[in-house]
Design a protein around this motif. Structure first.
Motif, PDB file in Angstrom:
ATOM      1  N   HIS A  86      39.595  40.228  23.003  1.00  0.00           N
ATOM      2  CA  HIS A  86      38.648  40.610  23.876  1.00  0.00           C
ATOM      3  C   HIS A  86      38.540  39.667  25.184  1.00  0.00           C
ATOM      4  CE1 HIS A  86      38.628  44.425  21.540  1.00  0.00           C
ATOM      5  NE2 HIS A  86      38.034  43.559  20.601  1.00  0.00           N
ATOM      6  N   THR A  87      38.613  38.499  24.828  1.00  0.00           N
ATOM      7  CA  THR A  87      38.298  37.215  25.678  1.00  0.00           C
ATOM      8  C   THR A  87      39.333  36.906  26.615  1.00  0.00           C
ATOM      9  OG1 THR A  87      36.965  35.702  23.884  1.00  0.00           O
ATOM     10  CG2 THR A  87      37.825  34.885  25.938  1.00  0.00           C
ATOM     11  N   PRO A  88      40.744  37.181  26.441  1.00  0.00           N
ATOM     12  CA  PRO A  88      41.567  36.994  27.399  1.00  0.00           C
ATOM     13  C   PRO A  88      41.440  38.238  28.399  1.00  0.00           C
ATOM     14  CG  PRO A  88      42.656  36.671  25.530  1.00  0.00           C
ATOM     15  CD  PRO A  88      41.368  36.947  25.052  1.00  0.00           C
ATOM     16  N   VAL A  89      40.903  39.505  27.823  1.00  0.00           N
ATOM     17  CA  VAL A  89      40.565  40.742  28.533  1.00  0.00           C
ATOM     18  C   VAL A  89      39.675  40.410  29.839  1.00  0.00           C
ATOM     19  CG1 VAL A  89      40.171  43.258  28.703  1.00  0.00           C
ATOM     20  CG2 VAL A  89      41.826  42.342  27.126  1.00  0.00           C
ATOM     21  N   LYS A  90      38.634  39.994  29.322  1.00  0.00           N
ATOM     22  CA  LYS A  90      37.420  39.847  29.945  1.00  0.00           C
ATOM     23  C   LYS A  90      37.633  38.582  31.054  1.00  0.00           C
ATOM     24  CE  LYS A  90      34.642  39.193  26.482  1.00  0.00           C
ATOM     25  NZ  LYS A  90      33.320  39.288  25.531  1.00  0.00           N
ATOM     26  N   LEU A  91      38.589  37.610  30.660  1.00  0.00           N
ATOM     27  CA  LEU A  91      38.398  36.478  31.695  1.00  0.00           C
ATOM     28  C   LEU A  91      39.502  37.107  32.735  1.00  0.00           C
ATOM     29  CD1 LEU A  91      37.583  33.544  31.343  1.00  0.00           C
ATOM     30  CD2 LEU A  91      39.977  32.936  30.906  1.00  0.00           C
ATOM     31  N   LEU A  92      40.593  37.822  32.433  1.00  0.00           N
ATOM     32  CA  LEU A  92      41.486  38.355  33.153  1.00  0.00           C
ATOM     33  C   LEU A  92      40.818  39.281  34.199  1.00  0.00           C
ATOM     34  CD1 LEU A  92      44.825  38.950  31.166  1.00  0.00           C
ATOM     35  CD2 LEU A  92      44.607  37.435  33.277  1.00  0.00           C
ATOM     36  N   ALA A  93      39.593  40.117  33.744  1.00  0.00           N
ATOM     37  CA  ALA A  93      39.124  41.100  34.588  1.00  0.00           C
ATOM     38  C   ALA A  93      37.900  40.304  35.389  1.00  0.00           C
ATOM     39  CB  ALA A  93      38.367  42.167  33.372  1.00  0.00           C
ATOM     40  N   ASP A  96      40.662  36.640  39.690  1.00  0.00           N
ATOM     41  CA  ASP A  96      41.565  37.341  40.475  1.00  0.00           C
ATOM     42  C   ASP A  96      42.619  36.169  40.237  1.00  0.00           C
ATOM     43  OD1 ASP A  96      43.445  38.861  41.688  1.00  0.00           O
ATOM     44  OD2 ASP A  96      42.390  38.370  43.772  1.00  0.00           O
ATOM     45  N   SER A  97      43.920  36.724  39.858  1.00  0.00           N
ATOM     46  CA  SER A  97      44.915  35.766  39.803  1.00  0.00           C
ATOM     47  C   SER A  97      46.350  36.585  39.677  1.00  0.00           C
ATOM     48  CB  SER A  97      44.766  35.101  38.454  1.00  0.00           C
ATOM     49  OG  SER A  97      45.018  35.837  37.088  1.00  0.00           O
ATOM     50  N   GLN A 102      49.691  41.456  36.508  1.00  0.00           N
ATOM     51  CA  GLN A 102      50.703  41.306  35.373  1.00  0.00           C
ATOM     52  C   GLN A 102      50.394  41.926  33.918  1.00  0.00           C
ATOM     53  OE1 GLN A 102      52.873  37.744  34.841  1.00  0.00           O
ATOM     54  NE2 GLN A 102      54.237  38.640  33.223  1.00  0.00           N
ATOM     55  N   LEU A 103      49.213  41.474  33.597  1.00  0.00           N
ATOM     56  CA  LEU A 103      49.019  41.447  32.101  1.00  0.00           C
ATOM     57  C   LEU A 103      47.697  42.272  31.926  1.00  0.00           C
ATOM     58  CD1 LEU A 103      49.749  38.002  30.646  1.00  0.00           C
ATOM     59  CD2 LEU A 103      51.015  40.086  30.357  1.00  0.00           C
ATOM     60  N   LEU A 104      46.910  42.345  32.668  1.00  0.00           N
ATOM     61  CA  LEU A 104      45.479  43.213  32.366  1.00  0.00           C
ATOM     62  C   LEU A 104      45.599  44.452  31.983  1.00  0.00           C
ATOM     63  CD1 LEU A 104      42.630  42.901  32.016  1.00  0.00           C
ATOM     64  CD2 LEU A 104      42.235  43.430  34.473  1.00  0.00           C
ATOM     65  N   ARG A 105      46.475  45.428  32.476  1.00  0.00           N
ATOM     66  CA  ARG A 105      46.656  46.661  31.886  1.00  0.00           C
ATOM     67  C   ARG A 105      47.275  46.882  30.517  1.00  0.00           C
ATOM     68  NH1 ARG A 105      46.163  51.952  33.749  1.00  0.00           N
ATOM     69  NH2 ARG A 105      45.503  51.319  35.566  1.00  0.00           N
ATOM     70  N   PRO A 106      48.457  46.121  30.304  1.00  0.00           N
ATOM     71  CA  PRO A 106      48.918  46.343  28.959  1.00  0.00           C
ATOM     72  C   PRO A 106      48.019  45.667  27.919  1.00  0.00           C
ATOM     73  CG  PRO A 106      50.135  44.502  30.379  1.00  0.00           C
ATOM     74  CD  PRO A 106      49.528  45.290  31.279  1.00  0.00           C
ATOM     75  N   LEU A 107      47.049  44.756  28.380  1.00  0.00           N
ATOM     76  CA  LEU A 107      46.029  44.135  27.425  1.00  0.00           C
ATOM     77  C   LEU A 107      44.960  44.968  27.263  1.00  0.00           C
ATOM     78  CD1 LEU A 107      46.015  40.311  28.390  1.00  0.00           C
ATOM     79  CD2 LEU A 107      47.041  41.243  26.119  1.00  0.00           C
ATOM     80  N   ALA A 108      44.569  45.656  28.223  1.00  0.00           N
ATOM     81  CA  ALA A 108      43.286  46.668  28.114  1.00  0.00           C
ATOM     82  C   ALA A 108      43.666  47.841  27.650  1.00  0.00           C
ATOM     83  CB  ALA A 108      42.802  46.804  29.725  1.00  0.00           C
ATOM     84  N   THR A 109      44.860  48.194  27.426  1.00  0.00           N
ATOM     85  CA  THR A 109      45.550  49.673  26.937  1.00  0.00           C
ATOM     86  C   THR A 109      45.985  49.112  25.397  1.00  0.00           C
ATOM     87  OG1 THR A 109      47.799  49.406  27.639  1.00  0.00           O
ATOM     88  CG2 THR A 109      46.409  50.764  28.935  1.00  0.00           C
ATOM     89  N   VAL A 212      45.178  31.470  34.972  1.00  0.00           N
ATOM     90  CA  VAL A 212      43.918  32.600  34.864  1.00  0.00           C
ATOM     91  C   VAL A 212      42.917  31.833  35.371  1.00  0.00           C
ATOM     92  CG1 VAL A 212      42.527  34.038  33.688  1.00  0.00           C
ATOM     93  CG2 VAL A 212      44.789  33.713  32.705  1.00  0.00           C
ATOM     94  N   LEU A 213      42.819  30.502  35.071  1.00  0.00           N
ATOM     95  CA  LEU A 213      41.352  29.940  35.815  1.00  0.00           C
ATOM     96  C   LEU A 213      41.402  28.513  35.586  1.00  0.00           C
ATOM     97  CD1 LEU A 213      38.295  30.246  36.778  1.00  0.00           C
ATOM     98  CD2 LEU A 213      37.642  30.185  34.019  1.00  0.00           C
ATOM     99  N   ARG A 214      40.849  27.846  36.699  1.00  0.00           N
ATOM    100  CA  ARG A 214      40.869  26.034  36.523  1.00  0.00           C
ATOM    101  C   ARG A 214      39.359  26.071  36.788  1.00  0.00           C
ATOM    102  NH1 ARG A 214      45.433  23.939  40.530  1.00  0.00           N
ATOM    103  NH2 ARG A 214      44.003  21.838  40.188  1.00  0.00           N
TER     104      ARG A 214
END
Length: 349
Positions: A86-93, A96-97, A102-109, A212-214
């Motif tokens: 859930h942490t990568p999902v929240k960070l990607l959401a 913006d990157s 590329q990854l938010l949809r396959p992770l969220a589903t 994802v983030l700096r």
């Protein structure tokens, strides 16, 4: 008046009743199977915090907490593997990157499962993992001391610290590859089943598009402090499961009722503080309530052991499993400040 439970809560309860609880002792000894992850995915629980526009449920925070309590109380190892996701999902959401699209949809589903490899950043000014800019990307060097879900996860959220104290978060494949190798699975007193390893990074290169983030280390610590000070829903889930055992034991009903009252009270306080409109407010209060939650957890799991008698010493005992899981939760995500507060509370009685 009663309200209809959120569909995800209903699914979590069904999953716990039908699959997780009946097999929890076997999983504790043998490891979390991929089929358990698939069941969590089918229930929609990997997308509990994912944005709806990317296929997630975007459920209220209360729902996310309740489903976490249910999963942790049913099978803490399965909960621990999936909670990393859930942490990568929240960070990607949130940020913006290029990798977000590329990854938010396959992770969220739940098509992909993610793990996390950044707790070591809390060791700053030590930098167990260094991030160095190189060839249109980043090279990572060092050791990730703890990585959970190895062999189950598809990708991981990895962080390293630069020479200028900037924290760089990237998404990388969770597999052996050039510059990345894993230890043998760790044998732990609790949650060995969650497939935890250490990772050796020897020049792992990740392209800039995977960032994802700096952020500065100071900013990371500012965001991380109140989050790490909050009591985990898993504490309440495991304590509740232990009290269920106590209530069923001869002479255990009154003890269970008393401890349940204490658990409910500290749970309300913990979640009220976690929902404070100022994210960085009340950190000492959060830590104090977190410590009280640990006190009730310890009492509940101890009561389950006592109620079980000699049977509790069998490795197949549910009470013993819950007690060991409770021990794990005492140090899961632990920060130096949380440790000082907890030790101080224990010293003062």
């Amino acid at each position: 008046m009663t309200t209809t439970p959120h569909p995800l809560v209903t699914r979590a309860r069904r999953l716990a009743h039908d699959l997780l609880v009946p097999h929890a002792e076997r999983v504790d000894q043998e490891g979390v199977p991929a089929s358990h992850v698939e069941a969590v995915k089918r229930a929609g629980l990997l997308g509990v915090v994912g944005p709806k526009e990317y296929g997630g449920a975007d459920a209220p925070v209360a729902v996310a907490r309740e489903t976490a309590e249910i999963l942790a109380g049913a099978c803490c190892s399965t909960w621990f593997v999936q909670t990393q996701h859930h942490t990568p999902v929240k960070l990607l959401a949130t940020y913006d990157s290029p990798v977000r699209e590329q990854l938010l949809r396959p992770l969220a589903t739940g098509e992909l499962l993610a793990g996390i490899a950044f707790a070591h950043v809390r060791a700053f000014p030590r930098a167990p993992v260094r991030a160095v800019p190189e060839r249109g990307g980043w090279r990572f060097e060092g050791t990730v001391p703890w990585y959970t879900g190895w062999g189950l996860n598809d990708v991981m959220l990895l962080a390293g610290v630069t020479d200028t104290a900037e924290v760089v978060f990237v998404v990388a494949g969770a597999r052996e590859q050039s510059g990345l190798s894993a230890s043998a699975p760790m044998r732990l007193a609790a949650l060995t089943a969650a497939r935890t390893v250490s990772l050796e990074l020897d020049g792992l290169w990740v392209p800039e598009e995977s960032v994802v983030l700096r952020t500065s280390q100071e900013e990371f610590a500012l965001v991380d402090l109140p989050r790490a000070a909050n009591a985990s829903p898993a504490v309440f889930g495991v304590a509740s499961a232990a009290l269920h055992l106590v209530a069923r034991a001869p002479d255990g009903e009154e003890t269970a009722r008393s401890l349940r009252s204490r658990l409910d009270e500290v749970r309300r306080e913990a979640y009220a503080l976690a929902d404070h409109p100022v994210p960085h407010a009340c950190v000492p209060d959060r830590l104090a309530v977190k410590t009280r939650a640990y006190d009730v957890l310890r009492a509940a799991t101890t009561a389950a052991i006592v109620a079980g008698g000699g049977r509790s010493m069998d490795l197949g005992s549910r009470a013993q499993r819950l007690a060991r899981e409770g021990m794990f939760l005492l140090v899961q995500g632990q920060t130096a400040e949380a440790r000082r507060t907890h030790l101080g509370s224990l010293a003062s009685g």
